[in-house]
Design a protein around this motif. Structure first.
Motif, mmCIF file in Angstrom:
data_model
loop_
_atom_site.group_PDB
_atom_site.id
_atom_site.type_symbol
_atom_site.label_atom_id
_atom_site.label_comp_id
_atom_site.label_asym_id
_atom_site.label_seq_id
_atom_site.Cartn_x
_atom_site.Cartn_y
_atom_site.Cartn_z
ATOM 1 N N LEU A 66 32.707 81.059 92.149
ATOM 2 C CA LEU A 66 34.467 80.947 91.575
ATOM 3 C C LEU A 66 34.908 79.626 91.787
ATOM 4 O O LEU A 66 34.078 78.636 92.796
ATOM 5 C CB LEU A 66 35.255 81.784 92.225
ATOM 6 C CG LEU A 66 35.338 83.212 91.607
ATOM 7 C CD1 LEU A 66 36.739 83.229 92.563
ATOM 8 C CD2 LEU A 66 36.065 82.713 90.361
ATOM 9 N N SER A 91 30.336 78.533 82.873
ATOM 10 C CA SER A 91 30.119 79.411 82.751
ATOM 11 C C SER A 91 28.155 79.301 82.596
ATOM 12 O O SER A 91 27.386 80.239 82.571
ATOM 13 C CB SER A 91 30.718 79.750 81.519
ATOM 14 O OG SER A 91 29.898 80.975 80.790
ATOM 15 N N LEU A 96 32.389 81.429 87.332
ATOM 16 C CA LEU A 96 33.542 81.432 86.426
ATOM 17 C C LEU A 96 34.681 80.361 86.709
ATOM 18 O O LEU A 96 34.733 80.172 88.499
ATOM 19 C CB LEU A 96 33.952 82.887 86.831
ATOM 20 C CG LEU A 96 33.860 83.926 86.787
ATOM 21 C CD1 LEU A 96 34.130 85.135 86.977
ATOM 22 C CD2 LEU A 96 32.823 83.573 85.582
ATOM 23 N N LEU A 97 35.990 80.065 85.987
ATOM 24 C CA LEU A 97 37.047 79.300 85.874
ATOM 25 C C LEU A 97 38.077 79.847 86.504
ATOM 26 O O LEU A 97 38.311 80.660 85.837
ATOM 27 C CB LEU A 97 36.184 78.286 85.363
ATOM 28 C CG LEU A 97 38.005 77.144 85.526
ATOM 29 C CD1 LEU A 97 37.097 76.247 86.695
ATOM 30 C CD2 LEU A 97 37.584 75.982 84.057
ATOM 31 N N ARG B 108 31.355 89.482 79.488
ATOM 32 C CA ARG B 108 32.124 88.157 80.467
ATOM 33 C C ARG B 108 33.261 88.624 80.806
ATOM 34 O O ARG B 108 33.788 88.625 81.796
ATOM 35 C CB ARG B 108 32.132 86.817 79.384
ATOM 36 C CG ARG B 108 32.839 85.954 80.769
ATOM 37 C CD ARG B 108 32.548 84.513 80.124
ATOM 38 N NE ARG B 108 33.197 84.003 79.670
ATOM 39 C CZ ARG B 108 33.336 82.838 81.084
ATOM 40 N NH1 ARG B 108 32.197 83.047 81.593
ATOM 41 N NH2 ARG B 108 34.545 82.295 80.903
ATOM 42 N N ARG B 115 36.588 90.285 88.986
ATOM 43 C CA ARG B 115 36.782 88.645 89.899
ATOM 44 C C ARG B 115 38.202 88.804 89.736
ATOM 45 O O ARG B 115 37.914 88.621 91.482
ATOM 46 C CB ARG B 115 35.720 87.694 89.205
ATOM 47 C CG ARG B 115 35.181 86.657 89.626
ATOM 48 C CD ARG B 115 34.748 87.173 91.022
ATOM 49 N NE ARG B 115 33.647 87.176 90.832
ATOM 50 C CZ ARG B 115 32.355 86.610 90.746
ATOM 51 N NH1 ARG B 115 33.326 84.811 91.317
ATOM 52 N NH2 ARG B 115 32.146 86.510 90.590
#
Lengths: 340, 340
Positions: A66, A91, A96-97, B108, B115
């Motif tokens: 992350l 990505s 993940l952002l 995704r 997440r």
């Protein structure tokens, strides 16, 4: 009260456990005596110990995958495009952002930084807050891989990605003068913002008023919203005080366009930062364009390298800007021939 | 493979520990035998047990004070405005918002949901993904307080906030017909999207073509990007196939405007979704405006109430849209008198 960060040794001492056991615990070993494991967990929480993610993530499976992003305003198209570009690169690398906006609130900014670190993100990309851009960075830089974008901080050792704000503004102002404007007004946000100070410096490389009163009458740095910019430009139009407008951010550009529409006449205009509808307006709006995609790419790749312990050289990237002339810089517009 | 979610009883059985001890553990008691605590922690991890946050967060201090938002695209002004509005309401209630975008990628999207739940957010606000809007929701709805916005899901018991897509489009199409258009083209994105199906249904309440070939020649649902919409509109202009354009989202509106600029002539136009520069264009662009601020407010307040165990009645809100007529709907434009 910048205390030394707790180390793995501190955790070992607090838990009365050997350093090796602590190291095995934080690196995810599961065959640890549960009594010791519980003591270590409590010590880590009590000390607010943060495991060095840059080193830890070299071990597969130890990374949260992350990245955190703290920007000023999600709804500002400049920042949302930046977020999108960073998200895309993250990505591609399997990260993940998480994006959050602080609305230039120093306290909220600190809260977001702390919260993202508590969420164990592998790295942070941050636009420093306007009023106190530096305080948060001293605390954050030893806790987590860090990249700042758009505005620098004074703390050393932080990767920094900036645009050539002064150079872009200088080119735009020179073009407005070349088109015949003697009195180019500068409309922008607070000079607490690094970007505004740089853009004003670029403007002043071209416009050097001997007459201080004239300079004061043409330089406006109180336009935080588009409506505030619009009021300023309307007043300039009414009093016929300017020959051209340099709008120092996309809020000011929208404001200038609203003022033109309300007043029923326009002035030559160049704005800082491109926006989607700029080529569709009549005349099409000329801008100093930042390469937001590239800025996002460099920021993301730098923080990912740091998070993976690849320790890139700390440096400041200054990305070039581009003057995009579409028509609004001219005194006379070529008409509306595309309209039936 | 929709397995029953693990309960606190399962954790107790797996850890060979009494239910009361597990309950005290998950509710944050610190005076638990460390051996038992370690066994419980391992059982929770092995079972992927998720403590019922809605119930837990009634206890002060047990809440993460985080809400997660999953949208399609951060850089689309509709979604970034929605995110901003949600963030503001969360902030007023002392919660932080983490925003992520899935780019309509089903896999995704599931990853982002998992997440965010793993990050222990107190609740989720989600725009379901285009191609498979339902699969993720069955899994998520028992794990976490949940609100869906913009597009519904089939799973029961989920708070849903929608706009009146059909009604807004019906009003816009009726206005274009009232202005004299016989052949109104519908330009939009895939009919996999609930919003597009609804908007097309609204269009068809007004436009009922007996001639199927004509209907096919005027209905386009393959415009995912502004450039794809622009190509479609350019082709309509070249072949003189339409009298007016209904652009079914902001991408299509921008595309239609690009086509008008390229072709050198325009058609009457109304777009779905407002955008900042719409009033500044010439003619100013008429739109069906969603109340994005209100949608964000209702979504945020609903998820926060659910996260605090206030258990509001599950319901579907359909927010009205507003037809904003600015000039582009007309056949003749009133000229460019505001330009000097």
């Amino acid at each position: 009260m910048q205390a030394r960060p707790p180390t793995m040794n501190d955790v070992a001492a607090t838990a009365s456990v050997g350093l090796k056991t602590v190291s095995r615990f934080v690196n995810g070993a599961t065959n640890i005596d549960p009594v010791l494991a519980a003591r270590i967990a409590l010590a880590i929480e009590a000390l607010d110990y943060r495991h060095n993610l840059a080193a830890a993530s070299i071990r597969p499976g130890r990374s949260s995958k992350l990245i955190g992003l703290v920007i000023s305003d999600l709804a500002n198209p400049y920042y949302s495009s930046l977020a999108r570009s960073i998200e895309r690169v993250c990505s591609e690398h399997g990260y993940l952002l998480m994006s959050m906006s602080c609305d230039e609130d120093t306290e909220r900014h600190q809260l977001l930084i702390d919260r993202l670190i508590a969420q164990r993100v592998d790295g942070l990309i941050v636009v420093p807050p306007r009023d106190d851009p530096n305080a948060w960075a001293d605390g954050a830089r030893w806790r987590i891989p860090l990249v700042v974008v758009d505005r620098p901080v004074t703390a050393p050792g932080i990767h920094t990605i900036l645009a050539d704000n002064a150079g872009g503004t200088e080119a735009a102002t020179a073009e407005l003068v070349r088109q015949g404007a003697a009195r180019v007004a500068f409309i922008g946000d607070s000079l607490k913002l690094y970007t505004m100070r740089e853009r004003l410096a670029g403007y002043r490389r071209i416009i050097e008023h001997d007459d201080l009163r004239l300079s004061a009458r043409l330089t406006f740095t109180g336009a935080h919203t588009a409506d505030q910019a619009s009021d300023i430009v309307l007043s300039l139009l009414e009093k016929n005080l300017a020959d051209a407008i340099f709008a120092a951010n996309n809020r000011s550009t929208i404001g200038a366009l609203r003022a033109f529409a309300r007043a029923g006449h326009r002035l030559p205009l160049i704005g800082f930062d491109d926006f989607e509808a700029a080529p569709l307006l009549n005349p099409a709006v000329s801008v100093v364009a930042q390469d937001v995609a590239e800025m996002g790419r460099v920021a993301a790749e730098t923080v990912l390298a740091a998070a993976q312990g690849l320790a890139p050289l700390v440096e400041t990237h200054v990305l070039p800007t581009r003057l995009v002339l579409r028509g609004s810089e001219a005194k006379e517009i070529s008409g509306t021939e595309w309209l039936e």
